[in-house]
Design a protein around this motif. Structure first.
Motif, PDB file in Angstrom:
ATOM      1  N   ASP A   1       8.088  28.960-135.140  1.00  0.00           N
ATOM      2  CA  ASP A   1       7.545  27.793-136.137  1.00  0.00           C
ATOM      3  C   ASP A   1       8.281  28.235-137.349  1.00  0.00           C
ATOM      4  O   ASP A   1       8.723  29.185-137.655  1.00  0.00           O
ATOM      5  CB  ASP A   1       6.030  28.418-136.145  1.00  0.00           C
ATOM      6  N   ASP A   2       8.393  26.856-137.830  1.00  0.00           N
ATOM      7  CA  ASP A   2       9.136  27.023-139.352  1.00  0.00           C
ATOM      8  C   ASP A   2       8.459  27.037-140.308  1.00  0.00           C
ATOM      9  O   ASP A   2       6.824  27.187-140.288  1.00  0.00           O
ATOM     10  CB  ASP A   2      10.029  25.848-139.355  1.00  0.00           C
ATOM     11  N   GLU A   3       8.871  27.132-141.664  1.00  0.00           N
ATOM     12  CA  GLU A   3       8.011  27.261-142.647  1.00  0.00           C
ATOM     13  C   GLU A   3       6.830  26.028-142.935  1.00  0.00           C
ATOM     14  O   GLU A   3       6.158  26.057-143.846  1.00  0.00           O
ATOM     15  CB  GLU A   3       8.697  27.425-144.133  1.00  0.00           C
ATOM     16  N   GLN A   4       7.533  24.918-142.468  1.00  0.00           N
ATOM     17  CA  GLN A   4       6.393  23.744-142.578  1.00  0.00           C
ATOM     18  C   GLN A   4       5.291  23.677-141.621  1.00  0.00           C
ATOM     19  O   GLN A   4       4.623  22.599-141.445  1.00  0.00           O
ATOM     20  CB  GLN A   4       7.595  22.327-142.711  1.00  0.00           C
ATOM     21  N   GLY A   5       5.230  24.849-140.850  1.00  0.00           N
ATOM     22  CA  GLY A   5       4.397  24.644-139.720  1.00  0.00           C
ATOM     23  C   GLY A   5       4.679  23.752-138.442  1.00  0.00           C
ATOM     24  O   GLY A   5       3.811  23.509-137.529  1.00  0.00           O
ATOM     25  N   LEU A   6       5.916  23.418-138.380  1.00  0.00           N
ATOM     26  CA  LEU A   6       6.379  22.748-137.155  1.00  0.00           C
ATOM     27  C   LEU A   6       6.960  23.771-136.152  1.00  0.00           C
ATOM     28  O   LEU A   6       7.397  24.691-136.495  1.00  0.00           O
ATOM     29  CB  LEU A   6       7.819  21.771-137.348  1.00  0.00           C
ATOM     30  N   HIS A   7       6.598  23.126-134.930  1.00  0.00           N
ATOM     31  CA  HIS A   7       6.788  24.325-133.819  1.00  0.00           C
ATOM     32  C   HIS A   7       7.935  23.643-133.088  1.00  0.00           C
ATOM     33  O   HIS A   7       8.122  22.361-132.949  1.00  0.00           O
ATOM     34  CB  HIS A   7       5.529  24.029-132.723  1.00  0.00           C
TER      35      HIS A   7
ATOM     36  N   THR B   1      25.881  26.611-143.388  1.00  0.00           N
ATOM     37  CA  THR B   1      24.852  26.629-144.521  1.00  0.00           C
ATOM     38  C   THR B   1      23.678  27.662-143.798  1.00  0.00           C
ATOM     39  O   THR B   1      23.427  27.314-142.493  1.00  0.00           O
ATOM     40  CB  THR B   1      24.318  25.459-145.041  1.00  0.00           C
ATOM     41  N   PRO B   2      23.149  28.384-144.483  1.00  0.00           N
ATOM     42  CA  PRO B   2      22.101  29.265-143.878  1.00  0.00           C
ATOM     43  C   PRO B   2      20.838  28.503-143.491  1.00  0.00           C
ATOM     44  O   PRO B   2      20.619  27.712-144.325  1.00  0.00           O
ATOM     45  CB  PRO B   2      21.919  30.276-145.083  1.00  0.00           C
ATOM     46  N   GLY B   3      20.022  28.765-142.727  1.00  0.00           N
ATOM     47  CA  GLY B   3      19.051  28.414-142.105  1.00  0.00           C
ATOM     48  C   GLY B   3      18.769  28.553-140.696  1.00  0.00           C
ATOM     49  O   GLY B   3      19.335  29.079-139.870  1.00  0.00           O
ATOM     50  N   PRO B   4      17.701  27.911-140.226  1.00  0.00           N
ATOM     51  CA  PRO B   4      17.181  28.236-138.741  1.00  0.00           C
ATOM     52  C   PRO B   4      18.292  27.914-137.774  1.00  0.00           C
ATOM     53  O   PRO B   4      18.403  28.592-136.816  1.00  0.00           O
ATOM     54  CB  PRO B   4      15.757  27.681-138.524  1.00  0.00           C
ATOM     55  N   GLN B   5      18.963  26.614-137.726  1.00  0.00           N
ATOM     56  CA  GLN B   5      19.993  26.239-136.840  1.00  0.00           C
ATOM     57  C   GLN B   5      21.023  27.090-137.012  1.00  0.00           C
ATOM     58  O   GLN B   5      21.526  27.397-135.875  1.00  0.00           O
ATOM     59  CB  GLN B   5      20.367  24.761-137.309  1.00  0.00           C
TER      60      GLN B   5
ATOM     61  N   VAL C   1      11.367  34.414-129.476  1.00  0.00           N
ATOM     62  CA  VAL C   1      10.119  33.796-129.849  1.00  0.00           C
ATOM     63  C   VAL C   1       9.471  34.452-131.152  1.00  0.00           C
ATOM     64  O   VAL C   1       9.631  35.659-131.206  1.00  0.00           O
ATOM     65  CB  VAL C   1       9.146  34.236-128.598  1.00  0.00           C
ATOM     66  N   GLY C   2       9.341  33.500-132.081  1.00  0.00           N
ATOM     67  CA  GLY C   2       8.650  34.242-133.215  1.00  0.00           C
ATOM     68  C   GLY C   2       8.516  33.033-134.190  1.00  0.00           C
ATOM     69  O   GLY C   2       8.287  31.915-134.073  1.00  0.00           O
ATOM     70  N   SER C   3       8.971  33.297-135.620  1.00  0.00           N
ATOM     71  CA  SER C   3       9.089  32.277-136.663  1.00  0.00           C
ATOM     72  C   SER C   3      10.251  32.061-137.115  1.00  0.00           C
ATOM     73  O   SER C   3      11.481  32.808-136.319  1.00  0.00           O
ATOM     74  CB  SER C   3       8.447  32.959-137.723  1.00  0.00           C
ATOM     75  N   ALA C   4      10.700  31.440-137.999  1.00  0.00           N
ATOM     76  CA  ALA C   4      12.022  31.181-138.552  1.00  0.00           C
ATOM     77  C   ALA C   4      12.677  32.250-139.026  1.00  0.00           C
ATOM     78  O   ALA C   4      14.022  32.234-138.931  1.00  0.00           O
ATOM     79  CB  ALA C   4      11.823  29.907-139.633  1.00  0.00           C
ATOM     80  N   ASP C   5      12.130  33.223-139.370  1.00  0.00           N
ATOM     81  CA  ASP C   5      12.763  34.537-140.104  1.00  0.00           C
ATOM     82  C   ASP C   5      12.451  35.619-139.458  1.00  0.00           C
ATOM     83  O   ASP C   5      13.144  36.639-139.818  1.00  0.00           O
ATOM     84  CB  ASP C   5      12.427  34.459-141.730  1.00  0.00           C
ATOM     85  N   ARG C   6      11.321  35.607-138.403  1.00  0.00           N
ATOM     86  CA  ARG C   6      10.953  37.014-137.778  1.00  0.00           C
ATOM     87  C   ARG C   6      10.472  36.614-136.343  1.00  0.00           C
ATOM     88  O   ARG C   6       9.532  35.912-136.190  1.00  0.00           O
ATOM     89  CB  ARG C   6       9.920  37.723-138.751  1.00  0.00           C
ATOM     90  N   GLY C   7      10.846  37.284-135.523  1.00  0.00           N
ATOM     91  CA  GLY C   7      10.637  37.306-133.889  1.00  0.00           C
ATOM     92  C   GLY C   7      10.888  38.480-133.120  1.00  0.00           C
ATOM     93  O   GLY C   7      11.527  39.438-133.523  1.00  0.00           O
ATOM     94  N   GLU C   8      10.888  38.321-131.851  1.00  0.00           N
ATOM     95  CA  GLU C   8      11.304  38.938-130.795  1.00  0.00           C
ATOM     96  C   GLU C   8      12.293  38.314-129.867  1.00  0.00           C
ATOM     97  O   GLU C   8      12.107  37.263-129.457  1.00  0.00           O
ATOM     98  CB  GLU C   8      10.026  39.508-130.245  1.00  0.00           C
ATOM     99  N   ILE C   9      13.141  39.257-129.431  1.00  0.00           N
ATOM    100  CA  ILE C   9      14.129  38.726-128.444  1.00  0.00           C
ATOM    101  C   ILE C   9      13.869  39.267-127.067  1.00  0.00           C
ATOM    102  O   ILE C   9      13.509  40.645-127.077  1.00  0.00           O
ATOM    103  CB  ILE C   9      15.481  39.546-128.906  1.00  0.00           C
TER     104      ILE C   9
END
Length: 302
Positions: free
Chosen positions: A231-237, A264-268, A288-296
């Motif tokens: 999920d990103d900061e805008q709440g999009l899945h 350029t830095p970012g989720p992509q 699986v997680g958020s754009a900046d924190r999750g699990e591998i």
């Protein structure tokens, strides 16, 4: 797509066999000196219910081949989802692999791995020479099973039906589906320099929607496992799949993986950086997680 009969060039022949989806097993026995031996195999087949027979195919390249050729008993552990690391351990030949894993012994003294989906203890019924392998047919002496999904394998990598179905059931509202398309050691991006992406609508799942989207763009691609769910900061899945192009895609921009250019830095960029590293290692994971924190989650892809 049928491409016609081809002669058996080994790499292409292996790839053709890899299109057949299988489970994953570890076959174990003991050498005449009492040393435990084992190897990871997806060449496992049920042969007969009455009498109960199965077969496995040790390769002549195995350092333990001579021991399997003389063994009187062997055991087969059918691995469960989540046991990718165990499979990888016995796919390599170095180190004390049994010391690194959890197992128990059957009545014949052969190892069966804990957490398995099923286990079979066998006496050797027949042996057959088969080119660079040996067919080892076993009579099942005992077996067990658990109500857990088995680990899948196809196209040179693992897959998990449970994780795939969970991803497909994700809420479609505010869900974006993307795909990392690889060909010839490059990731292929849109003309705008992004992963091919679309917003899911209706009842279509990520895989079928992406398949139709790529086909509409004239892109010939084979979609693989889910690669990232976040999920990103805008709440999009976001659901991101891996895929392979059949060839260069017109209108798309190839991005070399080794080395990966500065982006350029970012989720992509995080996805592409992780993909470049895992492509070199041929050891793919599921994030699986958020754009900046999750699990591998361990998995492996083609």
């Amino acid at each position: 797509k049928v491409t016609g009969v081809q002669t058996c060039a080994l790499p292409i022949f292996r790839t053709a066999f890899g299109r057949f989806m299988t489970g994953v097993t570890i076959v174990t026995a003991s050498s005449p000196e009492g040393q435990r031996i084992g190897f990871t195999a997806n060449s496992f087949t049920s042969v007969s219910l009455d009498p109960p027979l199965l077969l496995v195919c040790p390769g002549r390249h195995l350092s333990s081949f001579d021991s399997f050729a003389r063994a009187t008993h062997f055991a087969v552990s059918v691995l469960a989802e989540g046991q990718e690391a165990l499979s990888n351990t016995f796919a390599r030949s170095k180190g004390d692999r049994f010391a690194e894993t959890a197992w128990e012994v059957d009545a014949q003294g052969n190892a069966l791995f804990l957490g398995r989906a099923a286990g079979f203890s066998c006496g050797v019924e027949q042996r057959f020479d088969a080119g660079d392998h040996m067919i080892l047919m076993g009579k099942v002496l005992s077996y067990d099973h658990r109500d857990v999904p088995g680990l899948g394998y196809a196209g040179g990598g693992y897959f998990s039906l449970t994780k795939e179905r969970q991803a497909e059931r994700a809420a479609l509202q505010d869900t974006l589906a993307s795909v990392v398309l690889e060909y010839d050691g490059k990731v292929w991006l849109t003309a705008e320099g992004a992963l091919p992406t679309l917003r899911l609508t209706g009842q279509a799942g990520a895989r079928s929607a992406l398949k139709d989207h790529l086909a509409a763009l004239g892109i010939d691609a084979r979609l693989g496992p889910v690669y990232s769910i976040y999920d990103d900061e805008q709440g999009l899945h976001h659901i991101v799949l891996r895929g392979k192009l059949a060839g260069p895609a017109g209108g798309m921009r190839p991005l070399p993986l080794d080395p990966l250019p500065q982006l350029t830095p970012g989720p992509q960029t995080d996805i592409l950086t992780r993909f470049a590293t895992e492509y070199r290692q041929q050891n793919f994971t599921l994030y699986v997680g958020s754009a900046d924190r999750g699990e591998i989650h361990e998995t492996q892809g083609d």
